[in-house]
Design a protein around this motif. Sequence first.
Motif, PDB file in Angstrom:
ATOM      1  N   PRO A  42       0.825  -1.212   0.000  1.00  0.00           N
ATOM      2  CA  PRO A  42       0.000   0.000   0.000  1.00  0.00           C
ATOM      3  C   PRO A  42       0.861   1.265   0.000  1.00  0.00           C
ATOM      4  O   PRO A  42       2.070   1.209   0.201  1.00  0.00           O
ATOM      5  N   ARG A  43       0.205   2.392  -0.223  1.00  0.00           N
ATOM      6  CA  ARG A  43       0.912   3.679  -0.149  1.00  0.00           C
ATOM      7  C   ARG A  43       1.429   3.931   1.249  1.00  0.00           C
ATOM      8  O   ARG A  43       2.544   4.383   1.455  1.00  0.00           O
ATOM      9  N   VAL A  44       0.587   3.658   2.240  1.00  0.00           N
ATOM     10  CA  VAL A  44       0.982   3.786   3.639  1.00  0.00           C
ATOM     11  C   VAL A  44       1.055   2.370   4.204  1.00  0.00           C
ATOM     12  O   VAL A  44       0.057   1.659   4.245  1.00  0.00           O
ATOM     13  N   SER A  69      14.426   6.015   7.192  1.00  0.00           N
ATOM     14  CA  SER A  69      14.020   6.213   5.794  1.00  0.00           C
ATOM     15  C   SER A  69      14.527   5.049   4.940  1.00  0.00           C
ATOM     16  O   SER A  69      15.441   4.324   5.318  1.00  0.00           O
ATOM     17  N   ASN A  70      13.871   4.896   3.804  1.00  0.00           N
ATOM     18  CA  ASN A  70      14.282   3.946   2.752  1.00  0.00           C
ATOM     19  C   ASN A  70      14.253   2.466   3.145  1.00  0.00           C
ATOM     20  O   ASN A  70      15.158   1.712   2.799  1.00  0.00           O
ATOM     21  N   LYS A  75      11.710  -6.329  -2.301  1.00  0.00           N
ATOM     22  CA  LYS A  75      12.225  -7.703  -2.305  1.00  0.00           C
ATOM     23  C   LYS A  75      11.312  -8.689  -1.588  1.00  0.00           C
ATOM     24  O   LYS A  75      11.541  -9.895  -1.639  1.00  0.00           O
ATOM     25  N   TYR A  76      10.266  -8.207  -0.929  1.00  0.00           N
ATOM     26  CA  TYR A  76       9.336  -9.091  -0.228  1.00  0.00           C
ATOM     27  C   TYR A  76       8.048  -9.350  -1.014  1.00  0.00           C
ATOM     28  O   TYR A  76       7.153 -10.033  -0.530  1.00  0.00           O
ATOM     29  N   LEU A 107      10.150   1.879  -1.522  1.00  0.00           N
ATOM     30  CA  LEU A 107      10.745   2.469  -0.323  1.00  0.00           C
ATOM     31  C   LEU A 107       9.701   3.094   0.591  1.00  0.00           C
ATOM     32  O   LEU A 107       8.753   3.732   0.131  1.00  0.00           O
ATOM     33  N   TYR A 108       9.914   2.919   1.885  1.00  0.00           N
ATOM     34  CA  TYR A 108       9.049   3.502   2.907  1.00  0.00           C
ATOM     35  C   TYR A 108       9.902   4.258   3.912  1.00  0.00           C
ATOM     36  O   TYR A 108      11.011   3.841   4.244  1.00  0.00           O
TER      37      TYR A 108
END
Length: 126
Positions: A42-44, A69-70, A75-76, A107-108
């Motif tokens: 998801p976005r969040v 960050s990042n 990969k999951y 990236l989250y």
Amino acid sequence: TSNITACLKDFTDPETLSDPIYCPSCKRKSKTLKQHTFAKLPRVFCLHLKRFDAENNKKISDFVSYPASNLDMGKYLPHWCEKVVSKESKDSDSNEIDVDAKSPKVLYDLFATVNHRGTLNQGHYT
């Protein structure tokens, strides 16, 4: 002390089921692998870590580090972390290989955390 990457690896690593499962294709019971993946992201991304051990009736208080960050979750995704087992020898773990392709970067950044202070039976979330 652990980190979120190690937790995610443990979550997505394949595990062999204890009982053989009947395969209608080969008409015999065979060793079966189970693997958790993230179907889509998801976005969040809200992540909840298991912090209570019901078997031993205690709170898990080990520190888990998380990057600010990042955090790369690409990969999951199923295509990038599923194991491939060769058809020649389904009974051997040595034939498992990771998919060779480079996974996409998803990236989250860390936005917030919720922490529990207290015991298994009482406490407060902050």
